[in-house]
Design a protein around this motif. Structure first.
Motif, PDB file in Angstrom:
ATOM      1  N   VAL A 254       0.875  -1.183   0.000  1.00  0.00           N
ATOM      2  CA  VAL A 254       0.000   0.000   0.000  1.00  0.00           C
ATOM      3  C   VAL A 254       0.912   1.233   0.000  1.00  0.00           C
ATOM      4  CG1 VAL A 254      -1.861   1.205   1.207  1.00  0.00           C
ATOM      5  CG2 VAL A 254      -1.716  -1.298   1.317  1.00  0.00           C
ATOM      6  N   GLU A 255       0.980   1.889  -1.157  1.00  0.00           N
ATOM      7  CA  GLU A 255       1.939   2.989  -1.302  1.00  0.00           C
ATOM      8  C   GLU A 255       1.305   4.369  -1.275  1.00  0.00           C
ATOM      9  OE1 GLU A 255       4.626   2.511  -4.603  1.00  0.00           O
ATOM     10  OE2 GLU A 255       5.631   0.792  -3.663  1.00  0.00           O
ATOM     11  N   ASP A 256       0.003   4.467  -1.550  1.00  0.00           N
ATOM     12  CA  ASP A 256      -0.597   5.806  -1.560  1.00  0.00           C
ATOM     13  C   ASP A 256      -2.011   5.813  -0.996  1.00  0.00           C
ATOM     14  OD1 ASP A 256      -2.246   4.894  -3.702  1.00  0.00           O
ATOM     15  OD2 ASP A 256      -0.581   5.291  -5.076  1.00  0.00           O
ATOM     16  N   ASP A 257      -2.517   7.042  -0.772  1.00  0.00           N
ATOM     17  CA  ASP A 257      -3.834   7.202  -0.169  1.00  0.00           C
ATOM     18  C   ASP A 257      -4.941   6.606  -1.005  1.00  0.00           C
ATOM     19  OD1 ASP A 257      -3.355   8.566   2.287  1.00  0.00           O
ATOM     20  OD2 ASP A 257      -2.753  10.321   1.111  1.00  0.00           O
ATOM     21  N   SER A 258      -4.792   6.675  -2.344  1.00  0.00           N
ATOM     22  CA  SER A 258      -5.911   6.188  -3.147  1.00  0.00           C
ATOM     23  C   SER A 258      -6.023   4.666  -3.029  1.00  0.00           C
ATOM     24  CB  SER A 258      -5.811   6.682  -4.593  1.00  0.00           C
ATOM     25  OG  SER A 258      -5.041   5.805  -5.355  1.00  0.00           O
ATOM     26  N   ALA A 259      -4.887   3.962  -2.973  1.00  0.00           N
ATOM     27  CA  ALA A 259      -4.939   2.501  -2.766  1.00  0.00           C
ATOM     28  C   ALA A 259      -5.567   2.203  -1.409  1.00  0.00           C
ATOM     29  CB  ALA A 259      -3.538   1.902  -2.848  1.00  0.00           C
ATOM     30  N   ARG A 260      -5.137   2.957  -0.411  1.00  0.00           N
ATOM     31  CA  ARG A 260      -5.681   2.754   0.931  1.00  0.00           C
ATOM     32  C   ARG A 260      -7.200   2.973   0.951  1.00  0.00           C
ATOM     33  NH1 ARG A 260      -7.609   5.460   4.768  1.00  0.00           N
ATOM     34  NH2 ARG A 260      -7.392   4.737   6.925  1.00  0.00           N
ATOM     35  N   ASP A 261      -7.656   4.060   0.307  1.00  0.00           N
ATOM     36  CA  ASP A 261      -9.086   4.366   0.302  1.00  0.00           C
ATOM     37  C   ASP A 261      -9.882   3.270  -0.401  1.00  0.00           C
ATOM     38  OD1 ASP A 261      -8.373   6.637   1.605  1.00  0.00           O
ATOM     39  OD2 ASP A 261      -8.623   7.988  -0.123  1.00  0.00           O
ATOM     40  N   GLN A 262      -9.348   2.781  -1.512  1.00  0.00           N
ATOM     41  CA  GLN A 262     -10.013   1.678  -2.221  1.00  0.00           C
ATOM     42  C   GLN A 262     -10.139   0.455  -1.318  1.00  0.00           C
ATOM     43  OE1 GLN A 262     -11.522   1.341  -4.971  1.00  0.00           O
ATOM     44  NE2 GLN A 262     -11.002   3.243  -6.016  1.00  0.00           N
ATOM     45  N   LEU A 263      -9.045   0.131  -0.622  1.00  0.00           N
ATOM     46  CA  LEU A 263      -9.047  -1.047   0.250  1.00  0.00           C
ATOM     47  C   LEU A 263     -10.065  -0.887   1.377  1.00  0.00           C
ATOM     48  CD1 LEU A 263      -5.188  -1.569   0.276  1.00  0.00           C
ATOM     49  CD2 LEU A 263      -6.856  -3.229  -0.603  1.00  0.00           C
ATOM     50  N   VAL A 264     -10.184   0.329   1.886  1.00  0.00           N
ATOM     51  CA  VAL A 264     -11.172   0.591   2.936  1.00  0.00           C
ATOM     52  C   VAL A 264     -12.566   0.348   2.375  1.00  0.00           C
ATOM     53  CG1 VAL A 264     -12.233   2.419   4.337  1.00  0.00           C
ATOM     54  CG2 VAL A 264      -9.731   2.187   4.274  1.00  0.00           C
ATOM     55  N   ARG A 265     -12.813   0.875   1.174  1.00  0.00           N
ATOM     56  CA  ARG A 265     -14.126   0.669   0.548  1.00  0.00           C
ATOM     57  C   ARG A 265     -14.436  -0.797   0.329  1.00  0.00           C
ATOM     58  NH1 ARG A 265     -13.560   5.783  -1.850  1.00  0.00           N
ATOM     59  NH2 ARG A 265     -12.229   5.086  -3.533  1.00  0.00           N
ATOM     60  N   MET A 266     -13.408  -1.577   0.008  1.00  0.00           N
ATOM     61  CA  MET A 266     -13.609  -3.013  -0.234  1.00  0.00           C
ATOM     62  C   MET A 266     -13.766  -3.803   1.060  1.00  0.00           C
ATOM     63  SD  MET A 266     -10.727  -3.686  -3.106  1.00  0.00           S
ATOM     64  CE  MET A 266     -10.688  -2.809  -4.668  1.00  0.00           C
ATOM     65  N   GLY A 267     -13.434  -3.169   2.180  1.00  0.00           N
ATOM     66  CA  GLY A 267     -13.560  -3.851   3.464  1.00  0.00           C
ATOM     67  C   GLY A 267     -12.339  -4.654   3.867  1.00  0.00           C
TER      68      GLY A 267
END
Ligand code: C2E
Ligand code: CA
Ligand code: CA
Ligand code: CA
Length: 278
Positions: A237-250
């Motif tokens: 996980v290198e950036d905020d957008s990857a992190r945000d996507q992962l949060v959305r996916m649960g």
């Protein structure tokens, strides 16, 4: 031999003989390196999503070689894995991990450490008993230790590795499948593996921002993992957008340069200190 690059140096390509020599040296020098402090364990934090609470760290080895400088584990671990020396490596990392966990517990921190296992550990029927003895000696609850193993290391010899995994799990250790998605038999076997956690391979997580199929793979692994009641960890996980996507996916847990690079023991301690006292 030297390939003709612009300056004749940058294009330098080692010959097969030089590659073999170097591998041979790494094998013969490894035990001495372990004993003389050239091998260090670094720690990379893992955080619980969606927040930033630290839940633990992955232990990753580093070799500061007197001649070759800082060697990547991708270079020396496979070489060491091809020999019985990997037992000494695993034992070294496990001992360090248990000392860290114990030290944190004494300071009121419940953090887990993940240790990478090699295919040889999984084929070694005496391994679970040695692990149990190490827990007793350090007075560490087994639930604070995770072993990460790849699917291919299990599938190399399932008749030997599955009983070892079951005995480790019976001790209360957490088991995680590493690099998930890279083996071709992933889906069929995951259901049969006695594991608690699945780690999505970083190649998919790194590609998520630019490649829709990587995004789809990550999403399906999160769903598959949850349908099998497994905890899902994303690495890379290198950036905020990857992190945000992962949060959305649960996705449950994140690890990557966004949170921190792997840090030496001392630097990890300062990182932790800054986090927990803030
Ligand atoms: P791995 O188990 O898949 O470990 C994760 C690797 O991803 C680590 O590389 C880590 O530094 C890197 N990484 C973490 N976050 C990011 C990120 O955000 N972006 C990118 N690009 N990379 C990230 P490292 O430390 O070089 O280790 C490479 C491999 O060496 C490990 O892959 C593991 O297979 C092996 N290894 C490391 N330590 C040990 C050990 O103690 N025992 C064994 N058997 N293998 C080990
Ligand atoms: Ca790993
Ligand atoms: Ca991995
Ligand atoms: Ca890997």
């Amino acid at each position: 031999a030297a390939r003709n690059g612009e300056d004749g140096v940058r294009g330098y390509v080692p010959s097969m003989g030089q590659i073999f020599l170097r591998r041979f040296q790494l094998v013969t020098q490894f035990r001495q390196a372990l004993e003389s402090g050239q091998i260090e364990v670094h720690y990379q934090p893992k955080v619980a999503l969606p927040g930033k609470r630290i839940v633990g760290a992955e232990a990753l080895v580093r070799w500061s070689h007197p001649e070759y400088g800082r060697l990547s584990p991708d270079e020396f671990v496979p070489v060491v894995e091809a020999t019985g020396l990997v037992d000494a490596l695993t034992e070294f990392v496990l001992e360090r991990a248990l000392v860290r966990i114990r030290d944190w517990l004494e300071r009121g921190l419940r953090l887990s450490v993940a240790v990478n296992l090699s295919v040889r550990n999984l084929a070694d029927e005496t391994f679970p008993e040695r692990v149990r003895e190490a827990f007793d000696r350090h007075g560490v609850p087994p639930g604070l230790l995770t072993f990460e193993l790849t699917e291919s290391s299990v599938m190399a010899d399932p008749d030997r590795s599955l009983p070892v995994l079951r005995r480790l799990r019976a001790l209360g250790v957490v088991l995680a499948v590493d690099d998930f998605g890279t083996g071709y038999s992933s889906l069929a076997y995951l259901r049969q593996l006695p594991v608690d956690e699945v780690k999505i391979d970083k190649s998919f997580v790194l590609g998520m921002g630019t490649d829709l199929s990587d995004m789809a793979v990550v999403r399906s692994i999160v769903e598959l993992g949850h349908s099998l009641e497994l905890s899902v960890v994303a690495e890379g996980v290198e950036d905020d957008s990857a992190r945000d996507q992962l949060v959305r996916m649960g996705c449950d847990t994140a690890q990557g340069y966004l949170i921190s690079r792997p840090l030496s023991e001392e630097r990890f301690e300062s990182w932790l200190w800054a986090r927990t006292t803030r």
